[in-house]
Design a protein around this motif. Structure first.
Motif, short mmCIF file in Angstrom:
data_model
loop_
_atom_site.label_atom_id
_atom_site.label_comp_id
_atom_site.label_asym_id
_atom_site.label_seq_id
_atom_site.Cartn_x
_atom_site.Cartn_y
_atom_site.Cartn_z
N LEU B 76 -33.98 -100.43 -23.44
CA LEU B 76 -32.91 -100.35 -22.45
C LEU B 76 -31.61 -100.00 -23.16
O LEU B 76 -31.16 -100.75 -24.03
CB LEU B 76 -32.77 -101.68 -21.71
CG LEU B 76 -31.72 -101.73 -20.61
CD1 LEU B 76 -32.08 -100.78 -19.47
CD2 LEU B 76 -31.57 -103.16 -20.08
N HIS B 77 -31.02 -98.86 -22.79
CA HIS B 77 -29.75 -98.44 -23.36
C HIS B 77 -28.65 -98.67 -22.34
O HIS B 77 -28.83 -98.34 -21.15
CB HIS B 77 -29.79 -96.96 -23.75
CG HIS B 77 -30.76 -96.67 -24.84
ND1 HIS B 77 -30.45 -96.72 -26.18
CD2 HIS B 77 -32.07 -96.35 -24.78
CE1 HIS B 77 -31.52 -96.43 -26.90
NE2 HIS B 77 -32.52 -96.20 -26.08
N ILE B 78 -27.55 -99.23 -22.80
CA ILE B 78 -26.44 -99.50 -21.91
C ILE B 78 -25.19 -98.88 -22.52
O ILE B 78 -24.81 -99.20 -23.65
CB ILE B 78 -26.20 -101.01 -21.71
CG1 ILE B 78 -27.53 -101.74 -21.47
CG2 ILE B 78 -25.25 -101.23 -20.52
CD1 ILE B 78 -27.40 -103.24 -21.50
N ASN B 79 -24.56 -97.99 -21.78
CA ASN B 79 -23.33 -97.35 -22.24
C ASN B 79 -22.11 -98.00 -21.62
O ASN B 79 -22.18 -98.54 -20.51
CB ASN B 79 -23.34 -95.86 -21.87
CG ASN B 79 -24.44 -95.10 -22.58
OD1 ASN B 79 -24.77 -95.39 -23.72
ND2 ASN B 79 -25.03 -94.13 -21.90
N SER B 80 -21.01 -97.93 -22.34
CA SER B 80 -19.71 -98.40 -21.81
C SER B 80 -19.83 -99.77 -21.16
O SER B 80 -19.54 -99.96 -19.97
CB SER B 80 -19.16 -97.39 -20.78
OG SER B 80 -19.04 -96.11 -21.36
N LEU B 81 -20.23 -100.74 -21.94
CA LEU B 81 -20.49 -102.08 -21.42
C LEU B 81 -19.29 -102.67 -20.71
O LEU B 81 -18.14 -102.50 -21.14
CB LEU B 81 -20.94 -103.00 -22.55
CG LEU B 81 -22.43 -102.87 -22.87
CD1 LEU B 81 -22.71 -103.29 -24.31
CD2 LEU B 81 -23.24 -103.69 -21.89
N GLU B 82 -19.57 -103.38 -19.60
CA GLU B 82 -18.54 -104.03 -18.81
C GLU B 82 -18.80 -105.54 -18.79
O GLU B 82 -19.92 -105.99 -19.05
CB GLU B 82 -18.56 -103.48 -17.37
CG GLU B 82 -18.32 -101.99 -17.30
CD GLU B 82 -18.40 -101.45 -15.88
OE1 GLU B 82 -18.71 -102.24 -14.96
OE2 GLU B 82 -18.14 -100.23 -15.70
N LEU B 83 -17.75 -106.30 -18.44
CA LEU B 83 -17.89 -107.75 -18.40
C LEU B 83 -19.03 -108.17 -17.48
O LEU B 83 -19.78 -109.11 -17.78
CB LEU B 83 -16.58 -108.38 -17.93
CG LEU B 83 -15.37 -108.22 -18.85
CD1 LEU B 83 -14.12 -108.81 -18.19
CD2 LEU B 83 -15.62 -108.90 -20.19
N GLY B 84 -19.17 -107.47 -16.37
CA GLY B 84 -20.19 -107.82 -15.38
C GLY B 84 -21.63 -107.56 -15.84
O GLY B 84 -22.58 -107.94 -15.15
N ASP B 85 -21.77 -106.91 -16.99
CA ASP B 85 -23.11 -106.67 -17.52
C ASP B 85 -23.66 -107.90 -18.24
O ASP B 85 -24.85 -107.93 -18.58
CB ASP B 85 -23.09 -105.49 -18.49
CG ASP B 85 -22.68 -104.19 -17.83
OD1 ASP B 85 -22.13 -103.31 -18.53
OD2 ASP B 85 -22.91 -104.04 -16.60
N SER B 86 -22.82 -108.88 -18.46
CA SER B 86 -23.27 -110.11 -19.11
C SER B 86 -24.35 -110.78 -18.26
O SER B 86 -24.13 -111.05 -17.07
CB SER B 86 -22.10 -111.09 -19.30
OG SER B 86 -21.15 -110.56 -20.20
#
Lengths: 113, 117
Positions: B76-86
């Motif tokens: 799983l690749h996640i770009n431009s992580l945001e606080l809500g991705d926690s």
């Protein structure tokens, strides 16, 4: 859209009691239903899988029933033990094959020694 | 013998970074999944994937992308992580592929706890 509800949200009982956890789902067109347990900070452990054509499954002290037409499943735990304390999750597979599971929010179970 | 494994177990990173979570299964299964468990412990499907078809939950932002180098792995690749991705991200696998195969018991990995600061 399938929705899964679990009642109660939390349950605390003395050791040795038999107990029933309830799960209901809104769309009866399911392929199977799976019960899991989740311990704090851990992954999910599969307990029982019931196919849509089955009425119940048993594993040790656990018995799960399925009434597809009414959209209900129950997990029966006999002679509860402190080690049974965990969150129990009900999940349905509505699409079959590669579709994901739709989960309920779980029942947090505490067995008092 | 771990059936479904994930690395890392914990991931702490800054907002805006790009990160990956790896998943491997040694069960010989054809289908793999990613689920997200939010702060309220609610589990929701993100993707399911076999060697023929990727099924994406429409609520998943396109910053998330699954990549499968072979049948035993789904990263799983996640770009431009945001606080809500926690959240805690779980990988799972099952035997079947395609619709109509109804005997799919899903097996889950131990989860990856992602914290975005």
């Amino acid at each position: 859209k399938q929705e899964v509800t679990q009642i109660p949200a939390a349950l605390s009982v003395p050791e040795g009691e038999n107990l029933v956890l309830n799960c209901s789902f809104t769309d009866s067109a399911i392929y199977n239903l799976q019960w899991f347990r989740q311990d704090p900070g851990k992954g999910l452990t599969s307990l029982l899988l019931i196919q849509s054509s089955q009425r119940e499954q048993t594993s040790g002290r656990l018995n799960a029933s399925l009434d597809k037409s009414s959209g209900r499943s129950t997990l029966y735990i006999a002679a509860s033990q402190p080690g049974d304390s965990a969150t129990y999750l009900c999940a349905v597979n509505s699409g079959g094959g590669a579709d994901g599971l739709t989960f309920g929010k779980g029942t947090h179970l505490i067995i008092q020694p | 013998d771990t059936a479904v494994s994930q690395t890392p177990k914990y991931l702490v990173t800054q907002m805006g970074n790009d990160k990956s979570i790896k998943c491997e299964q040694n069960l010989g299964h054809d289908t793999m999944y990613w689920y997200k468990q939010d702060s309220k412990k609610f589990l929701k499907i993100m993707f399911s994937y076999n060697n023929k078809e990727l099924i994406i939950n429409e609520t998943v932002p396109n910053r998330f992308s699954p990549k499968s180098p072979d049948k035993a792995h789904l990263n799983l690749h996640i770009n431009s992580l945001e606080l809500g991705d926690s959240a805690v991200y779980f990988c799972a696998s099952s035997l079947g592929e395609g619709k109509g195969f109804s005997y799919n018991e899903q097996f889950f990995g131990p989860g990856t706890r992602l914290t975005v600061l």
